[in-house]
Design a protein around this motif. Structure first.
Motif, short mmCIF file in Angstrom:
data_model
loop_
_atom_site.label_atom_id
_atom_site.label_comp_id
_atom_site.label_asym_id
_atom_site.label_seq_id
_atom_site.Cartn_x
_atom_site.Cartn_y
_atom_site.Cartn_z
N ARG A 80 0.48 8.41 -27.60
CA ARG A 80 0.59 8.53 -29.05
C ARG A 80 1.06 7.25 -29.73
N ARG A 81 1.80 6.40 -29.03
CA ARG A 81 2.41 5.21 -29.64
C ARG A 81 1.97 3.96 -28.91
N SER A 82 1.83 2.88 -29.68
CA SER A 82 1.53 1.58 -29.07
C SER A 82 2.85 0.92 -28.66
N ASP A 83 2.76 -0.15 -27.89
CA ASP A 83 3.98 -0.88 -27.50
C ASP A 83 4.71 -1.43 -28.72
N LYS A 84 3.94 -1.87 -29.71
CA LYS A 84 4.53 -2.41 -30.93
C LYS A 84 5.34 -1.33 -31.66
N ASP A 85 4.75 -0.12 -31.77
CA ASP A 85 5.47 1.00 -32.40
C ASP A 85 6.73 1.34 -31.62
N GLY A 86 6.63 1.33 -30.30
CA GLY A 86 7.78 1.65 -29.46
C GLY A 86 8.92 0.67 -29.65
N LYS A 87 8.59 -0.62 -29.72
CA LYS A 87 9.63 -1.63 -29.93
C LYS A 87 10.30 -1.46 -31.29
#
Length: 114
Positions: free
Chosen positions: A90-97
């Motif tokens: 559901r989330r990209s690495d950028k969103d996670g950071k």
């Protein structure tokens, strides 16, 4: 001599069951099904009943079809997914950071010195 109990070991309804008591059996038809392992299964159905397209193979559990040359493919088993795997879908690495930074800022703001 016996104990005198003539009906010993029998139950209500026990006795010979013939066609006269049960009624006549419905006309049956046997249908062949083959699975991917080429096991043949031949269940019988009432002649007026709808025959299903697939049948579970009693030997290996795979779905079986009526076409011997092209049996149904085995079902694809999805591996177990962890919670992290679902989140990464559901989330990209950028969103996670970004979410992590926001949570850390909130923790730092609420932390008070001794």
């Amino acid at each position: 001599m016996g104990s005198g109990n003539a009906i010993r070991g029998s139950r209500v309804g026990a006795g010979p069951m013939g066609e006269a008591e049960r009624g006549e059996a419905a006309p049956r038809v046997r249908v062949s099904f083959w699975c991917a392992n080429m096991h043949e299964t031949r269940p019988s159905f009432a002649s007026d009943a709808a025959v299903p397209e697939t049948w579970d193979c009693p030997r290996c559990g795979l779905p079986a079809g009526q076409d011997e040359a092209a049996p149904p493919a085995p079902p694809r088993n999805e591996p177990y997914k962890t919670h992290l795997a679902y989140v990464k879908e559901r989330r990209s690495d950028k969103d996670g950071k970004a979410i992590l930074e926001e949570a850390l800022e909130r923790l730092r703001a609420n932390k008070s010195p001794w």
